[in-house]
Design an enzyme around this catalytic site. Structure first.
Site, PDB file in Angstrom:
ATOM      1  N   TYR A  82      98.524  29.270  81.875  1.00 55.64           N
ATOM      2  CA  TYR A  82      97.882  28.955  80.608  1.00 55.64           C
ATOM      3  C   TYR A  82      97.197  27.593  80.695  1.00 55.64           C
ATOM      4  O   TYR A  82      97.855  26.554  80.760  1.00 55.64           O
ATOM      5  CB  TYR A  82      98.888  28.946  79.459  1.00 55.64           C
ATOM      6  CG  TYR A  82      99.545  30.277  79.170  1.00 55.64           C
ATOM      7  CD1 TYR A  82      98.979  31.475  79.583  1.00 55.64           C
ATOM      8  CD2 TYR A  82     100.745  30.332  78.466  1.00 55.64           C
ATOM      9  CE1 TYR A  82      99.592  32.687  79.305  1.00 55.64           C
ATOM     10  CE2 TYR A  82     101.360  31.549  78.178  1.00 55.64           C
ATOM     11  CZ  TYR A  82     100.782  32.713  78.599  1.00 55.64           C
ATOM     12  OH  TYR A  82     101.386  33.913  78.333  1.00 55.64           O
ATOM     13  N   PRO A 110     102.353  39.698  68.468  1.00 55.47           N
ATOM     14  CA  PRO A 110     103.038  40.389  67.370  1.00 55.47           C
ATOM     15  C   PRO A 110     102.169  40.618  66.138  1.00 55.47           C
ATOM     16  O   PRO A 110     102.552  41.390  65.257  1.00 55.47           O
ATOM     17  CB  PRO A 110     104.198  39.446  67.042  1.00 55.47           C
ATOM     18  CG  PRO A 110     103.667  38.090  67.390  1.00 55.47           C
ATOM     19  CD  PRO A 110     102.831  38.314  68.621  1.00 55.47           C
ATOM     20  N   ALA A 142      98.947  41.606  66.525  1.00 55.08           N
ATOM     21  CA  ALA A 142      97.850  42.459  67.013  1.00 55.08           C
ATOM     22  C   ALA A 142      96.534  41.696  67.060  1.00 55.08           C
ATOM     23  O   ALA A 142      95.500  42.169  66.586  1.00 55.08           O
ATOM     24  CB  ALA A 142      97.719  43.717  66.156  1.00 55.08           C
ATOM     25  N   GLN A 143      96.598  40.489  67.669  1.00 54.98           N
ATOM     26  CA  GLN A 143      95.414  39.640  67.834  1.00 54.98           C
ATOM     27  C   GLN A 143      94.713  39.339  66.515  1.00 54.98           C
ATOM     28  O   GLN A 143      93.498  39.176  66.458  1.00 54.98           O
ATOM     29  CB  GLN A 143      94.439  40.265  68.827  1.00 54.98           C
ATOM     30  CG  GLN A 143      95.016  40.422  70.225  1.00 54.98           C
ATOM     31  CD  GLN A 143      94.024  40.999  71.202  1.00 54.98           C
ATOM     32  OE1 GLN A 143      92.868  40.600  71.226  1.00 54.98           O
ATOM     33  NE2 GLN A 143      94.475  41.934  72.012  1.00 54.98           N
ATOM     34  N   GLY A 144      95.490  39.254  65.455  1.00 53.32           N
ATOM     35  CA  GLY A 144      94.940  38.897  64.156  1.00 53.32           C
ATOM     36  C   GLY A 144      94.570  40.080  63.284  1.00 53.32           C
ATOM     37  O   GLY A 144      94.244  39.907  62.095  1.00 53.32           O
ATOM     38  N   LEU A 158      96.447  42.225  61.955  1.00 51.49           N
ATOM     39  CA  LEU A 158      97.395  42.365  60.861  1.00 51.49           C
ATOM     40  C   LEU A 158      97.220  41.295  59.782  1.00 51.49           C
ATOM     41  O   LEU A 158      97.911  41.318  58.765  1.00 51.49           O
ATOM     42  CB  LEU A 158      98.832  42.339  61.400  1.00 51.49           C
ATOM     43  CG  LEU A 158      99.295  43.641  62.063  1.00 51.49           C
ATOM     44  CD1 LEU A 158     100.561  43.426  62.874  1.00 51.49           C
ATOM     45  CD2 LEU A 158      99.509  44.724  61.004  1.00 51.49           C
ATOM     46  N   GLY A 213      94.400  40.871  58.125  1.00 46.25           N
ATOM     47  CA  GLY A 213      93.421  41.313  57.146  1.00 46.25           C
ATOM     48  C   GLY A 213      92.072  40.643  57.300  1.00 46.25           C
ATOM     49  O   GLY A 213      91.124  40.941  56.565  1.00 46.25           O
ATOM     50  N   LYS A 214      91.954  39.718  58.260  1.00 46.12           N
ATOM     51  CA  LYS A 214      90.676  39.027  58.484  1.00 46.12           C
ATOM     52  C   LYS A 214      89.625  39.965  59.056  1.00 46.12           C
ATOM     53  O   LYS A 214      88.425  39.757  58.865  1.00 46.12           O
ATOM     54  CB  LYS A 214      90.869  37.850  59.446  1.00 46.12           C
ATOM     55  CG  LYS A 214      91.699  36.713  58.904  1.00 46.12           C
ATOM     56  CD  LYS A 214      91.680  35.526  59.859  1.00 46.12           C
ATOM     57  CE  LYS A 214      92.326  35.862  61.198  1.00 46.12           C
ATOM     58  NZ  LYS A 214      92.382  34.675  62.095  1.00 46.12           N
TER      59      LYS A 214
END
Length: 323
Positions: free
Chosen positions: A65, A216, A218-220, A222, A224-225
């Site tokens: 990373y 957790p 789902a790459q954002g 979830l 709502g964006k």
């Protein structure tokens, strides 16, 4: 009526205890995720401070990373904030980015030594094999891990992105040395529940291994964006998360999470999604946090619990993502 979330979680059967929610530091120092452009060192410091203040004790990183930058950040921040209770986890890559295998024990030992130096510790709480690779063999990697445990350089051993078959091989190899396998870090969220059906979750529970859930949220998705016609820019792993049909199917799920969150004092869809994960036995979600606002959102998933009925409702609404 909400209860209290459990105060800590044991990593496998190792005796290492951590907060029921961790932080994934994969974006810290990573230019490909916008470090140095949309956020920088000041935002990373804020994310760390907000996480610790909110009760997070577990931070996950890896040597790859930011080419070691994430490990250096964590080492420096731990010292600067005198965060002695922080549990640090990092990972060893059995292949470098050129895809050339790192075949020897010497390569493993050098990588571990470099990670320990960047983290500023003599022993890392959790050292993980970053991804499953046929070369070197799993048994050889576990033997190297066991030697490092005996030398006091590793407290607990974990793996990452292992399927059920290779997870069992790793567990058996360590068991011969009297060492428990602490964890398997895999993608797991309400929009990616395949760990429940591909044997990974079953193996973890049978063998007493914690499942550390990366990605957790789902790459954002979830949050709502994102929705059809409004997708994220920038790099994303080659997964089905942002395929049009998947994005469209996620919209009512986010709506359900928002509705349930309103019944818990206005919790966000992300906080409800993380709380659902924390209610799964032996699961430790590690959302990312690029800044203080994201970290504060994450820790808002702590200190309360979904009801059994709410968990069942969410479970039913996301059953299609089990395959």
């Amino acid at each position: 009526m909400s209860g209290d979330a459990p105060g800590s979680l044991e990593l496998g059967r190792t005796g290492v205890r951590v907060s029921p929610l961790g932080i994934g530091a994969g974006s810290w120092g990573q230019p490909r995720w916008g470090f140095g452009q949309s956020y920088g060192r000041a935002e990373v410091v804020e994310a760390f401070e907000a996480s610790v203040r909110g009760g997070v004790t577990f931070f996950d990183t890896a040597e790859v990373y930011g080419d070691g930058a994430s490990e250096r950040f964590l080492g420096e921040l731990r010292v600067a904030h005198r965060a002695e209770g922080v549990v640090l986890a990092t990972k060893y890559a059995p292949k470098v980015l050129t895809l050339r295998p790192r075949l020897t024990r010497g390569a493993f030992r050098r990588a571990l030594a470099a990670s320990l130096e960047r983290l500023g510790v003599e022993r890392v709480a959790l050292y993980q094999i970053h991804w499953q690779s046929p070369i070197p063999p799993v048994s050889s990697l576990m033997e190297a891990m066991a030697e490092a445990v005996a030398e006091g350089k590793i407290q607990a051993v974990g793996v990452s992105n292992y399927d059920a078959k290779h997870l069992r091989i790793a567990h058996e190899a360590l068991s011969k040395r009297g060492i428990p396998l602490a964890s398997n870090q895999v993608a797991y969220s309400l929009l990616n529940r395949t760990a429940e059906t591909n044997g990974v979750m079953a193996a973890c529970r049978e063998l007493g291994i914690s499942l550390i859930a990366h990605t957790p949220l789902a790459q954002g998705l979830l949050s709502g964006k994102y929705r059809p016609g409004a997708l994220p820019s920038g790099p994303r792993p080659p997964t089905r998360i942002f395929e049009p049909a998947n994005v469209a199917a996620a919209v009512p799920v986010v709506g359900l999470l928002a509705e349930i969150g309103r019944g818990h004092g206005g919790k966000s869809p992300e906080q409800v999604a993380l709380n659902w994960l924390m209610q799964q036995p032996g699961v430790l979600p590690i959302p990312g946090a690029k800044n203080g606002a994201q970290a504060r959102s994450n820790v808002g998933a702590l200190g309360w619990s979904l009801t059994k009925e709410e968990i069942a409702t969410i479970d039913a609404a996301t059953a299609r993502w089990r395959t």
